[in-house]
Design a protein around this motif. Sequence first.
Motif, PDB file in Angstrom:
ATOM      1  N   VAL A   8      17.283   2.257 -50.044  1.00  0.00           N
ATOM      2  CA  VAL A   8      17.949   2.861 -51.342  1.00  0.00           C
ATOM      3  C   VAL A   8      19.345   2.335 -50.921  1.00  0.00           C
ATOM      4  O   VAL A   8      19.856   2.475 -49.392  1.00  0.00           O
ATOM      5  CB  VAL A   8      17.541   4.630 -50.960  1.00  0.00           C
ATOM      6  CG1 VAL A   8      18.335   5.345 -49.974  1.00  0.00           C
ATOM      7  CG2 VAL A   8      18.593   5.361 -52.390  1.00  0.00           C
ATOM      8  N   SER A   9      20.375   2.677 -51.734  1.00  0.00           N
ATOM      9  CA  SER A   9      21.262   2.150 -51.773  1.00  0.00           C
ATOM     10  C   SER A   9      22.767   2.875 -51.860  1.00  0.00           C
ATOM     11  O   SER A   9      22.461   4.817 -52.611  1.00  0.00           O
ATOM     12  CB  SER A   9      21.857   1.624 -53.029  1.00  0.00           C
ATOM     13  OG  SER A   9      20.836   0.520 -53.123  1.00  0.00           O
ATOM     14  N   ASN A  52      22.328   1.094 -56.523  1.00  0.00           N
ATOM     15  CA  ASN A  52      21.050   1.475 -56.726  1.00  0.00           C
ATOM     16  C   ASN A  52      20.383   1.027 -58.058  1.00  0.00           C
ATOM     17  O   ASN A  52      18.920   0.278 -58.234  1.00  0.00           O
ATOM     18  CB  ASN A  52      20.832   2.551 -56.448  1.00  0.00           C
ATOM     19  CG  ASN A  52      19.799   2.631 -56.173  1.00  0.00           C
ATOM     20  OD1 ASN A  52      19.149   2.689 -54.592  1.00  0.00           O
ATOM     21  ND2 ASN A  52      18.669   3.594 -56.745  1.00  0.00           N
ATOM     22  N   ASN A  91      19.264  -2.589 -58.122  1.00  0.00           N
ATOM     23  CA  ASN A  91      18.424  -3.070 -57.474  1.00  0.00           C
ATOM     24  C   ASN A  91      17.035  -2.900 -58.315  1.00  0.00           C
ATOM     25  O   ASN A  91      16.421  -3.633 -58.077  1.00  0.00           O
ATOM     26  CB  ASN A  91      19.191  -2.357 -55.705  1.00  0.00           C
ATOM     27  CG  ASN A  91      18.173  -3.482 -55.241  1.00  0.00           C
ATOM     28  OD1 ASN A  91      18.233  -4.215 -55.149  1.00  0.00           O
ATOM     29  ND2 ASN A  91      18.100  -2.666 -53.355  1.00  0.00           N
ATOM     30  N   ILE A 118      19.920   7.344 -57.478  1.00  0.00           N
ATOM     31  CA  ILE A 118      19.777   7.693 -55.462  1.00  0.00           C
ATOM     32  C   ILE A 118      18.860   8.833 -55.670  1.00  0.00           C
ATOM     33  O   ILE A 118      17.447   8.862 -55.040  1.00  0.00           O
ATOM     34  CB  ILE A 118      20.941   8.230 -55.033  1.00  0.00           C
ATOM     35  CG1 ILE A 118      22.111   6.600 -55.034  1.00  0.00           C
ATOM     36  CG2 ILE A 118      20.765   8.238 -53.970  1.00  0.00           C
ATOM     37  CD1 ILE A 118      23.246   6.410 -54.090  1.00  0.00           C
ATOM     38  N   SER A 176      15.603   7.872 -56.559  1.00  0.00           N
ATOM     39  CA  SER A 176      14.821   7.157 -55.115  1.00  0.00           C
ATOM     40  C   SER A 176      13.813   7.880 -53.753  1.00  0.00           C
ATOM     41  O   SER A 176      13.379   7.622 -53.677  1.00  0.00           O
ATOM     42  CB  SER A 176      15.835   6.714 -54.371  1.00  0.00           C
ATOM     43  OG  SER A 176      15.870   4.328 -55.700  1.00  0.00           O
ATOM     44  N   CYS A 197      30.167  -1.225 -51.257  1.00  0.00           N
ATOM     45  CA  CYS A 197      29.508  -1.927 -52.546  1.00  0.00           C
ATOM     46  C   CYS A 197      30.367  -2.613 -53.905  1.00  0.00           C
ATOM     47  O   CYS A 197      31.718  -2.666 -54.060  1.00  0.00           O
ATOM     48  CB  CYS A 197      29.221  -0.773 -53.663  1.00  0.00           C
ATOM     49  SG  CYS A 197      28.955  -1.121 -55.227  1.00  0.00           S
TER      50      CYS A 197
END
Length: 316
Positions: free
Chosen positions: A106-107, A113, A116, A121, A124, A152
Motif C-alpha cells: 500500500v502507498s 495508491n 498504483n 488507502i 486497501s 510522493c
Amino acid sequence: MDQHQPMPARVHVTEVGLRDGLQNEATRLSTDDKVALVRALVAAGVREFELTSFVSPRAVPALADAAQLVAALADIPDVHWSALVPNVRGAERALEAGIDSVVLFVSASPTHNAKNVNRDIATSLAGFTEIARLLDGSGVELRGAIATAFGCPFEGDVDVGAVGDIARAFADLGARHVSLGDTTGMATPPLVGERIRHLREVAPPLSPTLHFHNTRGIGLANVMQGLALGVTRYESSIGGLGGCPFAPGATGNIASEDLVYLLTEMGIDTGIDLTALIEAGRLATRLMGRPLPAQVSKAGPRLALSDGDAVATARG
C-alpha cells in the motif's frame, strides 16, 4: 548519522530485480531467461527473492508468467521466494504456486495508491484482512510493503505518521516484516532516521526492511544511515534494474552488486559471493541488451587489478 547502534555483523539482502526490476523495463525477458538469471544469483549465494507479482497480466505484462516462473524454480532448495499480491485473487494464485511469503503493498500517499492499485488507502488496508484470513494456517508468511514511504512524486512530503499508521495495520495483521519503499528516490539520511525511529516507537514487533532507489544518487548513503541505526534487512536489484510504472521519474533500485560491495568492504557478512554476483550482473546486462546502472559490475571489486604491461606508458 545516528551512531547509537553498533553496525550489524550480518545483513540480509533480498533480490527484487525479477519483480521490481523487470516490471518497468521495455525489454521483456522470457521465463527461461528469468530462470537463468535466478540460478546465477542463487549460485552467488542469494537466498531471498521477491520473485514476481501475482497481478493482472494486463496491468504488468512483464510479470504475466508468475506461476510458471515459480514452478520452474521449484527444484532449488533453501531459498525464500516471496511475491507481491494486490488482492485476494492474487493471494490465491500465490498459494497455488507455492510461494513462501506474500507481500501486501500500500502507498503512504493517497494519490500514488490510487494510481498504483486504483483504490484509497483505507480500502486497501481493509482488503488485507481477508487475505490474512486466507493465509492463516497455510504456512505462508504475510509481509508488508509501504510505497512512497519517503515522499510522493504527486504530493511531495509524506507525513511520518501516515507511514506509522500503515505499519501498525500490518503488525495487527500478523506481519513481522515491513518494507519501506523509496519509490522515486526521495529518501535522504535524515528521513531514513526519522522513519526508522518512528516505526520502532509505534510498531515495535515489526522488523523494518529498507528499499531504496538510486534516482538522485544517494541510495547507498541511505543504506549507511540504516546500518547506523542497526537495520539488517535491505532490498536491491541486480544491475540496478527497476522503477515503478505508476510513478513518473522512478529509476532503478540500488544495485545488488554495489550494495554487496559496500557491505563486504565494511566487513559485514551477507552470505553472497561478490565475484559471482558481478557475473550475475553481467548476465543481466546481456539479457537486457543495454548497459545497466550498477557500477561494480563495470569496474569489478576494489582489488581487481590490471596488467601494467597491457597499458601504454606515458612519454615525455
